[in-house]
Design an enzyme around this catalytic site. Structure first.
Site, PDB file in Angstrom:
ATOM      1  N   HIS A 242       0.860  -1.190   0.000  1.00  0.00           N
ATOM      2  CA  HIS A 242       0.000   0.000   0.000  1.00  0.00           C
ATOM      3  C   HIS A 242       0.895   1.239   0.000  1.00  0.00           C
ATOM      4  O   HIS A 242       1.854   1.298   0.760  1.00  0.00           O
ATOM      5  CB  HIS A 242      -0.871  -0.034   1.261  1.00  0.00           C
ATOM      6  CG  HIS A 242      -1.888   1.054   1.320  1.00  0.00           C
ATOM      7  ND1 HIS A 242      -1.578   2.346   1.673  1.00  0.00           N
ATOM      8  CD2 HIS A 242      -3.218   1.038   1.077  1.00  0.00           C
ATOM      9  CE1 HIS A 242      -2.680   3.078   1.643  1.00  0.00           C
ATOM     10  NE2 HIS A 242      -3.690   2.317   1.284  1.00  0.00           N
ATOM     11  N   CYS A 280      -3.806   2.794  -4.509  1.00  0.00           N
ATOM     12  CA  CYS A 280      -4.679   3.606  -3.666  1.00  0.00           C
ATOM     13  C   CYS A 280      -4.679   5.043  -4.183  1.00  0.00           C
ATOM     14  O   CYS A 280      -3.690   5.762  -4.033  1.00  0.00           O
ATOM     15  CB  CYS A 280      -4.215   3.544  -2.213  1.00  0.00           C
ATOM     16  SG  CYS A 280      -5.195   4.606  -1.133  1.00  0.00           S
ATOM     17  N   HIS A 307      -7.800   0.574  -3.890  1.00  0.00           N
ATOM     18  CA  HIS A 307      -8.544   1.456  -2.983  1.00  0.00           C
ATOM     19  C   HIS A 307      -8.962   2.679  -3.779  1.00  0.00           C
ATOM     20  O   HIS A 307      -8.098   3.390  -4.303  1.00  0.00           O
ATOM     21  CB  HIS A 307      -7.639   1.965  -1.856  1.00  0.00           C
ATOM     22  CG  HIS A 307      -7.311   0.952  -0.808  1.00  0.00           C
ATOM     23  ND1 HIS A 307      -6.540   1.263   0.285  1.00  0.00           N
ATOM     24  CD2 HIS A 307      -7.677  -0.335  -0.663  1.00  0.00           C
ATOM     25  CE1 HIS A 307      -6.428   0.186   1.058  1.00  0.00           C
ATOM     26  NE2 HIS A 307      -7.100  -0.798   0.500  1.00  0.00           N
ATOM     27  N   ASP A 359     -12.495   3.396  -0.251  1.00  0.00           N
ATOM     28  CA  ASP A 359     -11.596   3.578   0.891  1.00  0.00           C
ATOM     29  C   ASP A 359     -12.037   4.850   1.606  1.00  0.00           C
ATOM     30  O   ASP A 359     -11.852   5.932   1.072  1.00  0.00           O
ATOM     31  CB  ASP A 359     -10.171   3.729   0.344  1.00  0.00           C
ATOM     32  CG  ASP A 359      -9.135   3.769   1.425  1.00  0.00           C
ATOM     33  OD1 ASP A 359      -9.377   3.218   2.508  1.00  0.00           O
ATOM     34  OD2 ASP A 359      -8.070   4.367   1.191  1.00  0.00           O
ATOM     35  N   HIS A 360     -12.575   4.718   2.757  1.00  0.00           N
ATOM     36  CA  HIS A 360     -13.106   5.845   3.542  1.00  0.00           C
ATOM     37  C   HIS A 360     -14.370   6.414   2.891  1.00  0.00           C
ATOM     38  O   HIS A 360     -14.603   6.246   1.703  1.00  0.00           O
ATOM     39  CB  HIS A 360     -12.121   7.007   3.708  1.00  0.00           C
ATOM     40  CG  HIS A 360     -10.777   6.594   4.220  1.00  0.00           C
ATOM     41  ND1 HIS A 360      -9.745   7.473   4.367  1.00  0.00           N
ATOM     42  CD2 HIS A 360     -10.302   5.406   4.633  1.00  0.00           C
ATOM     43  CE1 HIS A 360      -8.685   6.850   4.833  1.00  0.00           C
ATOM     44  NE2 HIS A 360      -9.005   5.576   4.991  1.00  0.00           N
ATOM     45  N   TYR A 377     -14.346   5.170   8.453  1.00  0.00           N
ATOM     46  CA  TYR A 377     -14.985   3.875   8.199  1.00  0.00           C
ATOM     47  C   TYR A 377     -16.411   3.796   8.743  1.00  0.00           C
ATOM     48  O   TYR A 377     -16.826   2.774   9.269  1.00  0.00           O
ATOM     49  CB  TYR A 377     -14.104   2.740   8.733  1.00  0.00           C
ATOM     50  CG  TYR A 377     -12.873   2.570   7.878  1.00  0.00           C
ATOM     51  CD1 TYR A 377     -12.906   1.765   6.751  1.00  0.00           C
ATOM     52  CD2 TYR A 377     -11.699   3.261   8.149  1.00  0.00           C
ATOM     53  CE1 TYR A 377     -11.796   1.637   5.929  1.00  0.00           C
ATOM     54  CE2 TYR A 377     -10.583   3.145   7.343  1.00  0.00           C
ATOM     55  CZ  TYR A 377     -10.646   2.327   6.234  1.00  0.00           C
ATOM     56  OH  TYR A 377      -9.546   2.204   5.417  1.00  0.00           O
TER      57      TYR A 377
HETATM   58  C1  DNO Z   1      -6.522   3.766   5.383  1.00  0.00           C
HETATM   59  C2  DNO Z   1      -5.950   2.598   4.787  1.00  0.00           C
HETATM   60  C3  DNO Z   1      -4.708   2.178   5.560  1.00  0.00           C
HETATM   61  C4  DNO Z   1      -4.124   1.003   4.942  1.00  0.00           C
HETATM   62  C5  DNO Z   1      -2.894   0.454   5.520  1.00  0.00           C
HETATM   63  C6  DNO Z   1      -2.339  -0.534   4.546  1.00  0.00           C
HETATM   64  O1  DNO Z   1      -7.655   3.740   5.663  1.00  0.00           O
HETATM   65  O2  DNO Z   1      -5.858   2.653   3.457  1.00  0.00           O
HETATM   66  O3  DNO Z   1      -5.129   1.811   6.818  1.00  0.00           O
HETATM   67  O4  DNO Z   1      -5.042   0.010   5.082  1.00  0.00           O
HETATM   68  O5  DNO Z   1      -1.991   1.432   5.787  1.00  0.00           O
HETATM   69  O6  DNO Z   1      -1.347  -1.281   5.102  1.00  0.00           O
END
Ligand code: DNO
Length: 404
Positions: A242, A280, A307, A359-360, A377
């Site tokens: 990531h 991401c 993501h 993601d979020h 989240y």
């Molecule tokens: C944020 C995420 C991070 C990610 C970690 C991956 O919400 O994208 O928590 O999961 O850093 O290792």
């Protein structure tokens, strides 16, 4: 070959339930055993327990339409990043976790290589125009903490006069309570835990990193990959790193997974289908020179997990998390490139699928009245994100088979 709609679930204490996830229309679950300390091997029984919880509806005695698709994350012990002799034992444990996950047919593992702090924000309740709340990274707030609360010795020389004046004024405008929450936001521990790193512990971590520059950190990453990737390859596991969030060094700590060049270094470090990327958009997005659709076209063949999240870039490296389809990231072009990548894989006859997750999301609607233990989240904002993204994917692909 399809894009799999996925959803991060923090486990039994997540306020979003597995029923909720099924109703959101996701089929892939992204989860981790957050209760196992970083560096220890994950026992097979613990993995099976979580897997059964996700995939079997005990109350109704039926399988759920959910699969534990991705592990996010199996975190890396600090000794591995620092290149200490103890790393050998932790790398062995990592390999054992890889084999144990493979034995349970879970084949995708996300991890990151950010020293000390995982993803970092300064504000967890930034009010956007529509009244919902978003996460924000304010470079001035970070500088204020760095210079005048943490009092990192090298900081004085690293910021220019103007930034220092702005940071001082910012800090003076905060109540002691606000200063404390700034510190807690920045020093929040690993995702999925409730730990906050104490300021003294943080200082001592920073000290330990003295002398570890980005080249050393890259060497340590390469060393780790050389050890674990062959194990992953023979177990049929896809590792996917990531990117750093934010994608630049903070507090003088190096970050080495922030740009396209960093990603290229990583995939070239060990040539294997098991050495891949978690793409991401929200993490890479704050750097305007990161050409996200271009990264998909050039490195998409190495993606094992995606993501999707947007950021609105602001002055001086600041940003807030915008709605999934609005903001500085051109999500339409990103999705177009992803759909092309899926088509390319289909042509090559690749069978495996590519999980993605919103993601979020903003804290909005009913969630505004709830305590959200894991910032970013809450349910409704992610539900909106997933709905928008799946619509966009279907529209771009012009074919229902794009979604798994
Ligand atoms: C944020 C995420 C991070 C990610 C970690 C991956 O919400 O994208 O928590 O999961 O850093 O290792």
């Amino acid at each position: 070959m399809a894009l799999i709609q996925s959803w991060r679930w923090y486990g039994p204490h997540d306020i979003v339930s597995l029923d909720d996830i099924e109703q959101a229309g996701a089929t892939g679950v992204v989860s981790a055993l957050h209760h196992i300390p970083v560096g220890e091997a994950w026992p097979i029984e613990e993995i099976r327990k979580r897997q059964k919880l996700i995939e079997w509806n005990e109350a109704e005695g039926r399988p759920r339409n959910l699969k534990w698709a991705v592990v996010e994350s199996v975190n890396i012990h600090e000794s591995i990043r620092m290149g200490l002799p103890e790393r050998e034992a932790h790398i062995d444990n990592y390999c054992e976790t890889i084999r144990n996950l493979a034995a349970c047919h879970i084949d995708t593992i996300c991890y990151n290589f950010m020293p000390v702090l995982d993803w970092t924000r300064t504000d967890l309740a930034y009010r956007v125009k529509d009244g919902s709340k978003a996460l924000r990274y304010d470079a001035t707030a970070l500088a204020a903490f760095d210079l005048y609360m943490l009092k990192r010795p090298e900081a004085e020389a690293e910021y220019d006069t103007e930034t220092k004046a702005r940071a001082r004024a910012f800090l003076e405008g905060l109540t002691p309570k606000e200063q404390q929450s700034l510190q807690n936001n920045i020093l929040a521990g690993l995702p999925g835990t409730f730990d906050v790193i104490g300021i003294e512990d943080f200082r001592s971590f920073l000290k330990k990193y003295e002398g570890i520059d980005s080249n050393r950190l890259k060497d340590n990453l390469k060393y780790f990959l050389q050890k674990v990737v062959p194990v992953a390859e023979s177990a049929g596991i896809k590792l996917c790193i990531h990117p750093d969030d934010p994608p630049y060094p903070i507090f003088g700590l190096p970050r080495v997974v922030s740009t396209e060049a960093d990603l290229a270094f990583l995939v070239n470090a060990v040539d294997s289908p098991s050495n891949g990327i978690t793409f991401c958009t929200g993490s890479l997005g704050p750097r305007p020179e990161n050409d996200l659709p271009g990264i998909v076209r050039r490195l998409g063949h190495k993606f094992h997990f995606v993501h999707l999240r947007n950021v609105q870039r602001q002055e001086g490296g600041s940003f807030y998390e915008a709605d999934h389809l609005n903001g500085s990231v051109d999500m339409l072009q990103v999705v177009k490139a992803l759909v092309e990548e899926v088509r390319r894989r289909e042509k090559e006859g690749q069978a495996s699928s590519l999980p993605f997750r919103p993601d979020h999301g903003h804290q909005m609607l009913d969630d505004l009245n709830k305590h959200v233990p894991f910032p970013g989240y809450s349910a409704v904002g992610r539900l909106r994100g997933l709905a928008e993204l799946r619509g966009l994917m279907l529209g771009v692909a012009g074919d229902y088979s794009i979604l798994g």
